[in-house]
Every structure is written in C-alpha cells, then in structure tokens.
Write a protein that holds these residues in place. Sequence first.
Motif, PDB file in Angstrom:
ATOM      1  N   MET A   1     -81.496 -54.848   6.101  1.00  0.00           N
ATOM      2  CA  MET A   1     -80.429 -54.201   6.862  1.00  0.00           C
ATOM      3  C   MET A   1     -80.298 -52.743   6.433  1.00  0.00           C
ATOM      4  SD  MET A   1     -79.727 -56.662   8.795  1.00  0.00           S
ATOM      5  CE  MET A   1     -78.264 -56.138   9.642  1.00  0.00           C
ATOM      6  N   TYR A   2     -79.385 -52.032   7.082  1.00  0.00           N
ATOM      7  CA  TYR A   2     -79.301 -50.582   6.898  1.00  0.00           C
ATOM      8  C   TYR A   2     -78.249 -50.217   5.857  1.00  0.00           C
ATOM      9  CZ  TYR A   2     -79.180 -45.648   8.277  1.00  0.00           C
ATOM     10  OH  TYR A   2     -79.248 -44.277   8.297  1.00  0.00           O
ATOM     11  N   ARG A   3     -78.610 -49.306   4.958  1.00  0.00           N
ATOM     12  CA  ARG A   3     -77.654 -48.721   4.013  1.00  0.00           C
ATOM     13  C   ARG A   3     -78.163 -47.335   3.641  1.00  0.00           C
ATOM     14  NH1 ARG A   3     -73.607 -50.112   0.314  1.00  0.00           N
ATOM     15  NH2 ARG A   3     -73.516 -48.719  -1.501  1.00  0.00           N
ATOM     16  N   LYS A   4     -77.317 -46.329   3.843  1.00  0.00           N
ATOM     17  CA  LYS A   4     -77.667 -44.957   3.493  1.00  0.00           C
ATOM     18  C   LYS A   4     -76.522 -44.347   2.695  1.00  0.00           C
ATOM     19  CE  LYS A   4     -79.356 -41.987   6.583  1.00  0.00           C
ATOM     20  NZ  LYS A   4     -79.373 -41.010   7.715  1.00  0.00           N
ATOM     21  N   GLU A   5     -76.849 -43.811   1.537  1.00  0.00           N
ATOM     22  CA  GLU A   5     -75.870 -43.103   0.721  1.00  0.00           C
ATOM     23  C   GLU A   5     -76.059 -41.599   0.924  1.00  0.00           C
ATOM     24  OE1 GLU A   5     -76.131 -44.387  -3.324  1.00  0.00           O
ATOM     25  OE2 GLU A   5     -75.927 -46.513  -2.807  1.00  0.00           O
ATOM     26  N   LEU A   6     -74.962 -40.886   1.104  1.00  0.00           N
ATOM     27  CA  LEU A   6     -75.046 -39.456   1.387  1.00  0.00           C
ATOM     28  C   LEU A   6     -73.734 -38.794   0.984  1.00  0.00           C
ATOM     29  CD1 LEU A   6     -74.402 -38.814   5.172  1.00  0.00           C
ATOM     30  CD2 LEU A   6     -74.219 -41.090   4.176  1.00  0.00           C
ATOM     31  N   TYR A   7     -73.703 -37.475   1.130  1.00  0.00           N
ATOM     32  CA  TYR A   7     -72.475 -36.722   0.931  1.00  0.00           C
ATOM     33  C   TYR A   7     -72.060 -36.097   2.261  1.00  0.00           C
ATOM     34  CZ  TYR A   7     -72.765 -37.126  -4.140  1.00  0.00           C
ATOM     35  OH  TYR A   7     -72.803 -37.618  -5.429  1.00  0.00           O
ATOM     36  N   VAL A   8     -70.764 -36.142   2.504  1.00  0.00           N
ATOM     37  CA  VAL A   8     -70.181 -35.411   3.622  1.00  0.00           C
ATOM     38  C   VAL A   8     -69.268 -34.351   3.024  1.00  0.00           C
ATOM     39  CG1 VAL A   8     -70.349 -37.344   5.221  1.00  0.00           C
ATOM     40  CG2 VAL A   8     -68.296 -37.094   3.818  1.00  0.00           C
ATOM     41  N   PHE A   9     -68.900 -33.371   3.852  1.00  0.00           N
ATOM     42  CA  PHE A   9     -68.181 -32.227   3.289  1.00  0.00           C
ATOM     43  C   PHE A   9     -66.801 -32.078   3.926  1.00  0.00           C
ATOM     44  CE2 PHE A   9     -72.275 -31.442   1.626  1.00  0.00           C
ATOM     45  CZ  PHE A   9     -72.093 -30.629   0.506  1.00  0.00           C
ATOM     46  N   ASP A  10     -65.802 -32.025   3.059  1.00  0.00           N
ATOM     47  CA  ASP A  10     -64.431 -31.725   3.445  1.00  0.00           C
ATOM     48  C   ASP A  10     -64.195 -30.261   3.104  1.00  0.00           C
ATOM     49  OD1 ASP A  10     -61.775 -31.629   3.984  1.00  0.00           O
ATOM     50  OD2 ASP A  10     -61.192 -33.297   2.682  1.00  0.00           O
ATOM     51  N   GLY A  11     -64.463 -29.379   4.078  1.00  0.00           N
ATOM     52  CA  GLY A  11     -64.546 -27.959   3.770  1.00  0.00           C
ATOM     53  C   GLY A  11     -65.790 -27.727   2.921  1.00  0.00           C
ATOM     54  N   ASP A  12     -65.609 -27.224   1.727  1.00  0.00           N
ATOM     55  CA  ASP A  12     -66.734 -27.021   0.818  1.00  0.00           C
ATOM     56  C   ASP A  12     -66.837 -28.121  -0.233  1.00  0.00           C
ATOM     57  OD1 ASP A  12     -67.553 -24.644   2.017  1.00  0.00           O
ATOM     58  OD2 ASP A  12     -66.136 -23.451   0.829  1.00  0.00           O
ATOM     59  N   LYS A  13     -65.962 -29.120  -0.140  1.00  0.00           N
ATOM     60  CA  LYS A  13     -65.938 -30.169  -1.150  1.00  0.00           C
ATOM     61  C   LYS A  13     -66.800 -31.352  -0.729  1.00  0.00           C
ATOM     62  CE  LYS A  13     -62.908 -33.381  -3.608  1.00  0.00           C
ATOM     63  NZ  LYS A  13     -61.523 -33.899  -3.745  1.00  0.00           N
ATOM     64  N   PRO A  14     -67.832 -31.709  -1.513  1.00  0.00           N
ATOM     65  CA  PRO A  14     -68.627 -32.901  -1.189  1.00  0.00           C
ATOM     66  C   PRO A  14     -67.825 -34.172  -1.450  1.00  0.00           C
ATOM     67  CG  PRO A  14     -69.791 -31.411  -2.696  1.00  0.00           C
ATOM     68  CD  PRO A  14     -68.368 -30.988  -2.676  1.00  0.00           C
ATOM     69  N   ARG A  15     -67.987 -35.132  -0.559  1.00  0.00           N
ATOM     70  CA  ARG A  15     -67.372 -36.446  -0.741  1.00  0.00           C
ATOM     71  C   ARG A  15     -68.447 -37.499  -0.490  1.00  0.00           C
ATOM     72  NH1 ARG A  15     -61.703 -36.727   2.406  1.00  0.00           N
ATOM     73  NH2 ARG A  15     -61.562 -38.624   1.132  1.00  0.00           N
ATOM     74  N   SER A  16     -68.522 -38.482  -1.360  1.00  0.00           N
ATOM     75  CA  SER A  16     -69.560 -39.498  -1.255  1.00  0.00           C
ATOM     76  C   SER A  16     -69.277 -40.438  -0.086  1.00  0.00           C
ATOM     77  CB  SER A  16     -69.663 -40.302  -2.553  1.00  0.00           C
ATOM     78  OG  SER A  16     -68.446 -40.960  -2.834  1.00  0.00           O
ATOM     79  N   ALA A  17     -70.319 -40.816   0.614  1.00  0.00           N
ATOM     80  CA  ALA A  17     -70.187 -41.688   1.781  1.00  0.00           C
ATOM     81  C   ALA A  17     -71.338 -42.682   1.822  1.00  0.00           C
ATOM     82  CB  ALA A  17     -70.150 -40.864   3.065  1.00  0.00           C
TER      83      ALA A  17
END
Length: 226
Positions: A1-17
């Motif tokens: 199955m599918y699983r991808k770990e990445l970072y998204v950005f809240d302004g300039d702040k990375p947040r793990s997703a």
Amino acid sequence: MYRKELYVFDGDKPRSAVIRNYTQADFAELIQIQAESFPPPFPSELWWNEEQLTNHITLFPEGAICVEVEGELAGSMTGLLVAFDPQHPDHKWEEITDNGYIRNHDPAGDTLYIVDICIRPGYRKLRLGHCMMQAMYELVVQKGLKRLLGGGRMPGYSRYAQQWTPEEYLARVIEGEVKDPVLTFLMRCGRTPVKVVADYLEDEESLNYATLMEWKNPFHSNETQA
C-alpha cells in the motif's frame, strides 16, 4: 500500500506530514473533515458515511488516501477506476461514482476518476491538496492508466451567471481574469479543463455545473491517449 513521508510548509516553517491509505480506524475523523470542508449550503447527505468508506477501502484501497500533519488527520482524497470514453464525456457525479459507493469500480478501467477531495479548513495553506494529487498521479503512472479525471466544482460561477455562460466563465478562469477556488486550484495541480458539464452535482454555488479536469499520463504515447 501507499505511504509517503514528506514536509509541508506553513509559511517558512517545515511541518512533517504523511500521505497514506486510510483505514476503518480513520472513518469517524474523515466524516468530521467532510463536515468541516463542505458546510451548508453543500448538502450534508453528500458527506461520507461508513458504508461508502468501507467500500472505498474494500473495492479500491489504493484509491483511498489521506494526509496527516504532525499526527493529525488533515484531509483525504478518493478515486475509482472507470472506462472513460472521450467521445461521450458528459456524465453526472452520482452515475460515475455510484453516489460515492464506487460499486461500479472497474479494475480494468483506463482512467482514475477522482470522487472527492477535502482538506480541513485550518490546513488549506499547506498545499496538502497538491501533495495528495501528486500521489494520485503516481498511482496513474504505476498502473499504466491513460489519465486522471474528475469534475471540478465551479463555486465562483454563481456570482457571474447573469453575465456569462458557464463556458465563458471557464474561459476567463483559464485566462486568469477570474480566480475560482476549485478550478484554479486544480489547474495549479497540473490538471487541464476538458469541458463544462451541466447537472453534474447538486451544488448551489456552482448552479450544478462542473468542469471536467484531466491529467494525462505523460508515459502514454499520443496514439493511446484517445
């Protein structure tokens, strides 16, 4: 199955997703996200129910994905496979998705059809929709499908309906004269308009119109795209 770990950005702040397939344990939260994402005048009977969600993870689990941000469920996207005929593109959402129950999922279909996408309002600046759409594009490529397709609501159209036809409104969105919350978002995700469809979905803001929005698999030759 599918699983991808990445970072998204809240302004300039990375947040793990994490983007992953959703499971039965997610159902209650997914229904709550639907309620937050599609408030009135969107009809509440079109929010997910447990029977629909059970079908999603049973009939086509690869097409049932969600996104978490720092451990909190923030959105979902659902699809099914259909055999799409570009020569006869008109259809209603309820017909092509089996009212969201996807019992018409066709394992031999050539098109990944997006049933629904929703993001919790508090997370809509993190580009989570783009990230989940990319995951669906990856599924199209993995399965060797021709395209990803879905109907995009036109919630901005009701403000212009007295002066423009739906097609004229779409043309102005494409030209950048008007920004539509859904169509512009889908174009930013890489999807292109195919045509306007009437009576696609009960939707007061869109006056029941939608635009079919496509992403063609770039690994298919031109001869196989028809």
